[in-house]
Design an enzyme around this catalytic site. Structure first.
Site, PDB file in Angstrom:
ATOM      1  N   CYS A  78       6.578  -5.167   0.752  1.00  0.00           N
ATOM      2  CA  CYS A  78       6.517  -3.831  -0.085  1.00  0.00           C
ATOM      3  C   CYS A  78       6.282  -2.429   1.220  1.00  0.00           C
ATOM      4  O   CYS A  78       7.221  -2.448   2.021  1.00  0.00           O
ATOM      5  CB  CYS A  78       5.199  -3.718  -1.060  1.00  0.00           C
ATOM      6  SG  CYS A  78       5.605  -2.173  -2.015  1.00  0.00           S
ATOM      7  N   ILE A 118       5.978  -3.276  -7.313  1.00  0.00           N
ATOM      8  CA  ILE A 118       5.127  -2.213  -7.732  1.00  0.00           C
ATOM      9  C   ILE A 118       5.523  -1.021  -6.649  1.00  0.00           C
ATOM     10  O   ILE A 118       5.159  -1.184  -5.611  1.00  0.00           O
ATOM     11  CB  ILE A 118       3.597  -2.557  -7.395  1.00  0.00           C
ATOM     12  CG1 ILE A 118       3.143  -3.994  -8.182  1.00  0.00           C
ATOM     13  CG2 ILE A 118       2.843  -1.443  -7.714  1.00  0.00           C
ATOM     14  CD1 ILE A 118       1.774  -4.467  -7.721  1.00  0.00           C
ATOM     15  N   ARG A 119       6.273  -0.239  -7.291  1.00  0.00           N
ATOM     16  CA  ARG A 119       6.663   1.128  -6.643  1.00  0.00           C
ATOM     17  C   ARG A 119       7.553   0.501  -5.336  1.00  0.00           C
ATOM     18  O   ARG A 119       7.364   0.777  -4.162  1.00  0.00           O
ATOM     19  CB  ARG A 119       5.667   2.008  -6.219  1.00  0.00           C
ATOM     20  CG  ARG A 119       4.863   2.742  -7.370  1.00  0.00           C
ATOM     21  CD  ARG A 119       3.748   3.599  -6.937  1.00  0.00           C
ATOM     22  NE  ARG A 119       4.370   4.555  -5.972  1.00  0.00           N
ATOM     23  CZ  ARG A 119       3.634   5.094  -4.804  1.00  0.00           C
ATOM     24  NH1 ARG A 119       2.462   4.547  -4.540  1.00  0.00           N
ATOM     25  NH2 ARG A 119       4.053   6.007  -3.974  1.00  0.00           N
ATOM     26  N   HIS A 132       5.680  -8.579  -4.035  1.00  0.00           N
ATOM     27  CA  HIS A 132       4.417  -8.786  -3.518  1.00  0.00           C
ATOM     28  C   HIS A 132       4.055 -10.157  -4.090  1.00  0.00           C
ATOM     29  O   HIS A 132       3.813 -10.407  -5.198  1.00  0.00           O
ATOM     30  CB  HIS A 132       3.279  -8.006  -4.425  1.00  0.00           C
ATOM     31  CG  HIS A 132       2.950  -6.748  -3.858  1.00  0.00           C
ATOM     32  ND1 HIS A 132       2.120  -6.216  -2.977  1.00  0.00           N
ATOM     33  CD2 HIS A 132       3.661  -5.601  -4.127  1.00  0.00           C
ATOM     34  CE1 HIS A 132       2.293  -5.091  -2.875  1.00  0.00           C
ATOM     35  NE2 HIS A 132       3.083  -4.566  -3.612  1.00  0.00           N
ATOM     36  N   GLU A 136       2.084 -12.210  -3.075  1.00  0.00           N
ATOM     37  CA  GLU A 136       0.208 -12.563  -3.076  1.00  0.00           C
ATOM     38  C   GLU A 136      -0.367 -12.328  -4.493  1.00  0.00           C
ATOM     39  O   GLU A 136      -1.309 -12.722  -4.775  1.00  0.00           O
ATOM     40  CB  GLU A 136      -0.318 -11.783  -1.953  1.00  0.00           C
ATOM     41  CG  GLU A 136      -0.216 -10.353  -2.289  1.00  0.00           C
ATOM     42  CD  GLU A 136       0.676  -9.454  -1.921  1.00  0.00           C
ATOM     43  OE1 GLU A 136       0.471  -8.203  -2.320  1.00  0.00           O
ATOM     44  OE2 GLU A 136       1.918  -9.962  -1.745  1.00  0.00           O
ATOM     45  N   GLY A 191       0.987  -1.008   0.090  1.00  0.00           N
ATOM     46  CA  GLY A 191      -0.108   0.112   0.014  1.00  0.00           C
ATOM     47  C   GLY A 191       0.862   1.313  -0.082  1.00  0.00           C
ATOM     48  O   GLY A 191       1.970   1.132  -0.585  1.00  0.00           O
ATOM     49  N   GLU A 192       0.711   2.273   0.800  1.00  0.00           N
ATOM     50  CA  GLU A 192       1.380   3.218   0.844  1.00  0.00           C
ATOM     51  C   GLU A 192       1.793   3.509   2.335  1.00  0.00           C
ATOM     52  O   GLU A 192       1.264   3.748   3.445  1.00  0.00           O
ATOM     53  CB  GLU A 192       0.514   4.722   0.504  1.00  0.00           C
ATOM     54  CG  GLU A 192       1.399   6.005   0.719  1.00  0.00           C
ATOM     55  CD  GLU A 192       2.835   6.351   0.150  1.00  0.00           C
ATOM     56  OE1 GLU A 192       3.581   6.174   0.742  1.00  0.00           O
ATOM     57  OE2 GLU A 192       2.777   5.780  -1.198  1.00  0.00           O
ATOM     58  N   SER A 193       3.188   3.222   2.592  1.00  0.00           N
ATOM     59  CA  SER A 193       3.706   3.177   3.936  1.00  0.00           C
ATOM     60  C   SER A 193       3.360   4.427   4.847  1.00  0.00           C
ATOM     61  O   SER A 193       3.153   4.187   6.054  1.00  0.00           O
ATOM     62  CB  SER A 193       5.061   2.839   3.989  1.00  0.00           C
ATOM     63  OG  SER A 193       5.799   4.023   3.143  1.00  0.00           O
ATOM     64  N   ARG A 244      12.303   4.085  -0.073  1.00  0.00           N
ATOM     65  CA  ARG A 244      11.422   4.082  -0.635  1.00  0.00           C
ATOM     66  C   ARG A 244      11.159   4.203  -2.072  1.00  0.00           C
ATOM     67  O   ARG A 244      12.205   4.799  -2.518  1.00  0.00           O
ATOM     68  CB  ARG A 244      10.539   5.099   0.066  1.00  0.00           C
ATOM     69  CG  ARG A 244       9.982   4.822   1.552  1.00  0.00           C
ATOM     70  CD  ARG A 244       9.436   6.247   1.897  1.00  0.00           C
ATOM     71  NE  ARG A 244       7.978   6.373   1.678  1.00  0.00           N
ATOM     72  CZ  ARG A 244       7.560   7.368   0.844  1.00  0.00           C
ATOM     73  NH1 ARG A 244       8.284   8.319   0.352  1.00  0.00           N
ATOM     74  NH2 ARG A 244       6.210   7.300   0.519  1.00  0.00           N
TER      75      ARG A 244
END
Length: 203
Positions: A83, A140-141, A177, A179, A51-53, A112
């Site tokens: 992530c 992903i990012r 990721h 998953e 997600g966004e940390s 990051r």
């Protein structure tokens, strides 16, 4: 496959919660979506998803989860961060936004968005220490682990040597990721650690 119902939380403040819960359930665990401090009670382990940390950090403080989570990590709760979850487990962040905090626990420094933005996302296969066949990994990012301290150890790296997975006691972190690819073996690794800890506490 686990033989008893381990209770594994998935921090459900933001990110790909359902994918993690589905994998945990497929492995025989009871997946618990965690949004409030009282839901941390009696967990055998925890997944901190991508997600966004910085958003997860802020929400964890708003919902009163940060301090209880830090305490549980310090007490040895098995935790797997993917992530953004890896960033939140790291003791140090490169490129953190102002005021950004982590739960800590992993003796690593993480950069990051080290691989660029969404358009630089990629998939690959990695050799992970302790897993025989290559692991399917989606970035992903994604963050990059730029320092591995003496308490932690690298368990996977890209072809250029960049470290993308670490382990330290009951903690596991990956830049990628699994998953997203239906890869279950890292979650199974978390469950093995959780099973061992539960047995040790019951002895």
């Amino acid at each position: 496959m686990v033989t008893s119902a381990l209770r594994i939380g998935v921090l459900a403040l933001q990110g790909d919660v359902r994918e993690h819960a589905a994998i945990l359930t497929s492995l025989g665990a009871e997946a618990v979506a965690v949004r409030r401090p009282e839901q941390l009670a009696e967990l055998d382990g925890l997944v901190i998803p991508g997600g966004e940390s910085s958003v997860i950090d802020k929400l964890s403080r708003i919902f009163g989860l940060r301090d209880p989570l830090r305490a549980l990590i310090a007490e040895g709760l098995p935790v797997y961060g993917t992530c953004a979850g890896l960033i939140l487990l790291a003791d140090e962040i490169e490129g953190a936004i102002d005021g950004q905090l982590t739960f800590g626990g992993l003796d690593v420094t993480v950069a990051r968005n080290a691989f660029g933005g969404q358009v630089e996302s990629f998939e690959t296969e990695l050799q992970v220490e302790g897993i025989e066949d290559p692991v399917a990994a989606t970035f992903i990012r994604a963050p990059l682990i730029t320092r591995v301290g003496p308490k932690a150890r690298a368990i996977a790296a890209l072809a250029d040597g960049g470290v993308v997975a670490v382990e330290q006691g009951n903690l596991l972190g990956t830049s990628f990721h699994p998953e997203m690819n239906g890869e279950t073996r890292l979650h199974a690794r978390l469950l093995e650690v959780a099973e061992a800890r539960r047995a040790a506490l019951a002895a």
